[in-house]
Write an enzyme that holds these catalytic residues in place. Structure first.
Site, PDB file in Angstrom:
ATOM      1  N   LYS A  47       0.844  -1.342   0.079  1.00  0.00           N
ATOM      2  CA  LYS A  47       0.163   0.021  -0.080  1.00  0.00           C
ATOM      3  C   LYS A  47       1.095   0.872   0.088  1.00  0.00           C
ATOM      4  CE  LYS A  47      -3.909  -2.116   2.406  1.00  0.00           C
ATOM      5  NZ  LYS A  47      -4.325  -3.420   3.377  1.00  0.00           N
ATOM      6  N   GLN A  53      -4.648  -2.015   9.887  1.00  0.00           N
ATOM      7  CA  GLN A  53      -4.826  -3.573   9.505  1.00  0.00           C
ATOM      8  C   GLN A  53      -5.428  -4.689  10.078  1.00  0.00           C
ATOM      9  OE1 GLN A  53      -3.527  -4.204   5.976  1.00  0.00           O
ATOM     10  NE2 GLN A  53      -4.375  -5.966   5.939  1.00  0.00           N
ATOM     11  N   ASP A  85     -11.432   2.054   4.568  1.00  0.00           N
ATOM     12  CA  ASP A  85     -11.924   0.884   3.666  1.00  0.00           C
ATOM     13  C   ASP A  85     -13.504  -0.023   4.145  1.00  0.00           C
ATOM     14  OD1 ASP A  85      -9.859  -1.074   3.803  1.00  0.00           O
ATOM     15  OD2 ASP A  85      -9.600  -0.815   5.854  1.00  0.00           O
TER      16      ASP A  85
END
Ligand code: NDP
Length: 295
Positions: A51, A95, A118
């Site tokens: 990322k 994460q 997200d």
């Protein structure tokens, strides 16, 4: 059978993102993404690294916060609070999976929904259900929908079967496909571990989406002749011949079903690259929305 090339479509999405970043730069703005990693999970580290690399490549402002596995809930909430308040940050993600002392739901709830790239915050889940385009949709199902669009797969009136009902993939995938409009308007069936006669349910799919988390779980008996198959699964299986001692396989037994499909995603190189590309796209959208709201 057509192979759905996720790498190529992801590259196209990233080109669009690059153009978006340039346009924002001309207005003196730079999208910023913060990725918080708690603990040492090697797969999570690898995701975070890629990322970060993609952010750098696009010219996004990227912040990586690596916290020790012993981080407390209160400490993590403080980090999230600081990022919520940071004007240089437009997207925040923590994460998964966090260590056991962390209540993941409480962390998701603490993220500013305007920065929840997200798409896990209840406000964004509600916006997806309400078909409110200002919300953030989880990156993986958003990427799957884009793949269908890029390959001209008709979803309107089609029967889509989604195997898996997680909040990250299965449920938002079903909501996207059952929504009204383009790349949607499908008749959707959601299957899960309690579904009776899974093979018969899957056989009725024009579009079969596998998000199960079990290597090669769906075989020829699950796939109707001519179906489009989107394999979300990423599973490590031991492979002594491979350099790292394992290889990645999907939830679909590709070799067994490929000849029956009209189109299918490979693993790797299918849905995987789309997830990061859609994360970048969501971050740019967040930057646009936040900065236009503050003007
Ligand atoms: P979860 O484990 O959260 O969900 C799996 C789903 O599969 C559950 O709904 C479960 O049902 C269902 N399931 C499990 N066993 C069966 C069975 N025997 N028959 C029918 N359904 C079953 O996984 P995720 O949704 O997070 O991920 C799914 C897969 O996608 C994984 O391989 C993951 O690695 C991959 N993934 C890939 C991403 C990418 O970027 N390409 C991103 C995210 C995930 P129940 O609810 O009843 O338990």
């Amino acid at each position: 059978m057509e192979l759905i090339d996720g790498k190529a479509v992801a590259a196209k999405v990233l080109d669009e993102c690059r153009a978006g970043v340039e346009e924002l730069a001309s207005a003196g703005l730079r999208p910023g993404l913060a990725v918080v990693l708690v603990g040492e999970d090697p797969a999570s580290r690898a995701y975070v690294r890629s990322k970060e690399r993609t952010c750098r490549d696009l010219g996004l402002h990227s912040v990586k916060l690596e916290l020790p596995a012993t981080t407390s809930q209160a400490e993590l909430l403080e980090v999230v609070g600081d990022l919520n308040a940071d004007p240089a940050i437009h997207g925040i993600l923590v994460q998964s999976p966090p260590p056991p002392q962390i209540d993941e739901a409480a962390i998701v709830l603490a993220i500013d929904p305007a920065k929840d790239v997200d798409g896990f915050h209840p406000q964004n889940v509600a916006k997806l259900a309400l078909e409110d385009p200002s919300g953030f949709v989880p990156c993986t199902p958003l990427g799957c929908q884009r793949l269908l669009g890029e390959y001209g797969v008709n979803t309107r009136g089609a029967h889509a079967v989604v195997v898996g009902r997680s909040m990250i993939v299965g449920k938002p995938m079903a909501m996207l496909l059952m929504a009204k409009g383009e790349l949607a308007d499908a008749t959707v069936t959601v299957a899960h571990s309690r579904t009776a006669d899974l093979a018969a349910v899957c056989q009725r799919a024009d579009i079969l989406i596998a998000a199960v988390g079990r290597p090669h779980f769906l075989g020829a008996e699950h796939v109707r002749e001519g179906a489009v198959v989107i394999d979300v699964g990423i599973n490590r299986v031991d492979d002594p011949a491979a350099k790292r001692g394992y290889r990645l396989v999907g939830d679909v037994d590709f070799d067994a079903v490929a000849s029956r499909c009209s189109a299918i995603t490979p693993v790797p190189g299918g849905v995987g690259p789309m997830t990061i590309a859609m994360l970048m796209s969501n971050t740019i959208k967040a930057c646009r929305q936040i900065t236009s709201a503050s003007h």
